[in-house]
Motif scaffolding. Sequence first.
Motif, PDB file in Angstrom:
ATOM      1  N   GLU A   1      -7.331  -4.815  -3.882  1.00  0.00           N
ATOM      2  CA  GLU A   1      -5.882  -4.942  -3.811  1.00  0.00           C
ATOM      3  C   GLU A   1      -5.423  -6.299  -4.373  1.00  0.00           C
ATOM      4  OE1 GLU A   1      -5.157  -2.184   0.166  1.00  0.00           O
ATOM      5  OE2 GLU A   1      -5.417  -4.349   0.365  1.00  0.00           O
TER       6      GLU A   1
ATOM      7  N   PHE B   1      -5.551  -7.565   2.979  1.00  0.00           N
ATOM      8  CA  PHE B   1      -5.717  -7.106   1.602  1.00  0.00           C
ATOM      9  C   PHE B   1      -7.192  -7.146   1.235  1.00  0.00           C
ATOM     10  CE2 PHE B   1      -1.447  -8.878   1.803  1.00  0.00           C
ATOM     11  CZ  PHE B   1      -0.679  -7.860   1.264  1.00  0.00           C
TER      12      PHE B   1
ATOM     13  N   ALA C   1       0.817  -1.224   0.000  1.00  0.00           N
ATOM     14  CA  ALA C   1       0.000   0.000   0.000  1.00  0.00           C
ATOM     15  C   ALA C   1       0.850   1.273   0.000  1.00  0.00           C
ATOM     16  CB  ALA C   1      -0.921   0.003   1.209  1.00  0.00           C
TER      17      ALA C   1
ATOM     18  N   THR D   1      -5.563  -6.013  -8.026  1.00  0.00           N
ATOM     19  CA  THR D   1      -4.454  -5.184  -8.514  1.00  0.00           C
ATOM     20  C   THR D   1      -3.174  -6.011  -8.629  1.00  0.00           C
ATOM     21  OG1 THR D   1      -5.436  -3.230  -7.487  1.00  0.00           O
ATOM     22  CG2 THR D   1      -3.098  -3.125  -8.065  1.00  0.00           C
TER      23      THR D   1
END
Length: 255
Positions: free
Chosen positions: A200, A196, A167, A203
């Motif tokens: 995320e 997460f 992050a 991603t």
Amino acid sequence: AEPEPAEPEPAEPEPAEPEPVEAAAEATPPAPPAPTAEEIKEQQEAAVRMQSAQRAKKGRKTAAERKAERKRRQQEQEQTAATQLQAVNRGTRERRKQKVKKQHNEMAAAKIQARFKGGKERSDPMAESNVRRERTKLDPQVQARQYLEKHQLLPLFEQLAQALIFAKPDDPRAFLVSKLQGLRNAKDLSSPTLFFEREEIDTVYDMYDVAKRGMTVAQCSEALKALGVDAPPRLPAGAKYVSKVEFRQMVTGSA
């Protein structure tokens, strides 16, 4: 007196009449005719052929006897070799059997000695093993390791570090506090779903799926490790690529 008259002389036998010549000739067989040169040659050739046949027959008999003798000797050699091999095998098996038996006896004796020694040491608080065990319990490093394992802190620290690196928040402390607050009621502190979000995870998938056709097995393994999942990817047989849904299931356990 008058003389007595003389006795007459005996008459001479009459000579036998000679037999006719023709009768004698009939009683004696005529002599065979003398063989010609061609007949003599044929007789000699026949004698030579007979001698050659006898020599050939004798030679075949001798060759057969020699062959039978060689075969007999070969069979004797093979029998001797087989007997020796069997003896070697029996000796090897016997030595192996004795070795295994010896090892078994030694192990049994060692177990008995260890059991006797262990029982004696357990009953003696001053025994070396008991003293070492008590000393280990008081070792700070041992206590720290036991504490980390008991509360699953090492996997927790790893997951927090992974989430922090992924992050890259402006305020790392506030980020960590928020993550820790979400772990109050968690049972498994090592689960990636605690650190997460779904976006995320997606991603991470997009980062590794460069070709946009699905991650390969190697890329999936690296992506899972990046999220702190050490388990290898579980794919159907023959599958070459991992979809986003499959990757999300590997991380979270549900779609």
